[in-house]
Design a protein around this motif. Sequence first.
Motif, short mmCIF file in Angstrom:
data_model
loop_
_atom_site.label_atom_id
_atom_site.label_comp_id
_atom_site.label_asym_id
_atom_site.label_seq_id
_atom_site.Cartn_x
_atom_site.Cartn_y
_atom_site.Cartn_z
N LEU A 53 0.86 -1.08 0.01
CA LEU A 53 0.01 -0.06 0.09
C LEU A 53 0.86 1.25 0.02
O LEU A 53 0.39 2.30 -0.45
CB LEU A 53 -0.90 -0.01 1.07
CG LEU A 53 -2.20 -1.23 1.18
CD1 LEU A 53 -3.21 -1.17 2.33
CD2 LEU A 53 -2.80 -1.04 -0.17
N ALA A 54 2.03 1.20 0.58
CA ALA A 54 2.82 2.50 0.54
C ALA A 54 3.41 2.59 -0.96
O ALA A 54 3.47 3.62 -1.50
CB ALA A 54 4.24 2.28 1.53
N SER A 55 3.64 1.44 -1.34
CA SER A 55 4.26 1.79 -2.73
C SER A 55 3.02 2.04 -3.81
O SER A 55 3.24 3.05 -4.63
CB SER A 55 4.59 0.22 -3.36
OG SER A 55 4.95 0.34 -4.93
N ILE A 56 1.88 1.81 -3.67
CA ILE A 56 0.66 2.05 -4.27
C ILE A 56 0.54 3.58 -3.93
O ILE A 56 0.42 4.61 -4.97
CB ILE A 56 -0.50 1.44 -4.11
CG1 ILE A 56 -0.36 0.19 -4.78
CG2 ILE A 56 -1.79 2.02 -4.62
CD1 ILE A 56 -1.74 -0.94 -4.27
N ALA A 57 0.74 3.97 -2.75
CA ALA A 57 0.47 5.57 -2.17
C ALA A 57 1.73 6.46 -3.12
O ALA A 57 1.06 7.39 -3.51
CB ALA A 57 0.61 5.66 -0.85
N ALA A 58 2.92 5.85 -3.30
CA ALA A 58 3.82 6.75 -3.85
C ALA A 58 3.60 6.76 -5.31
O ALA A 58 3.61 7.87 -6.02
CB ALA A 58 5.12 6.05 -3.85
#
Length: 183
Positions: free
Chosen positions: A164-169
Amino acid sequence: MNERPFPHGPLPQPPPSRRGFIVVGALAAVAAGGGVWFAASTESGDDHSASPTVSQALRAAAQAERDLLATVAAALKHAHGAHRAALQTLRADHTAHLRAIDAAVADALYPTAPSSTASPSAQHASPPPSGKVRIAEVRAGEQKAASAAAARAAALTGRDAALLASIAACEATHAELLSGVGA
């Protein structure tokens, strides 16, 4: 008098034996196997205890991706040139995000069963927004999705948090991409 214990150098040592080499190798293999077993048992234990929370956050993330896909699809209907190319890139990224989230949801819900060909969230596709969707609206949606995905990632741990952090970025990058294309 010479005070060195070995005035002519160290005593010669026999070469390592084959038996010693095999014993040390076997001990190293057992230690490595034990480490892998411990890591696997710890990881699978964490997944079972956190699966309801993880699947809630992941399901919300999947719905957000479906909403973004619907918005991008609506914007693509009226897009031309650079806008169209940027929106096609976004659509491909959001499709990949949704597949990754679906795989994580399947892993959380069915940790030992093989994954099926149908994705768990495919049946709940979002309807596209009505009317013409402007690039500025897509950009605002990307910014909102980036914030929401970052908040979900902060509430999780492990690979789901990293996903999810990667998707947020990526969502934040989409917003910047669209600001460069113009409104």
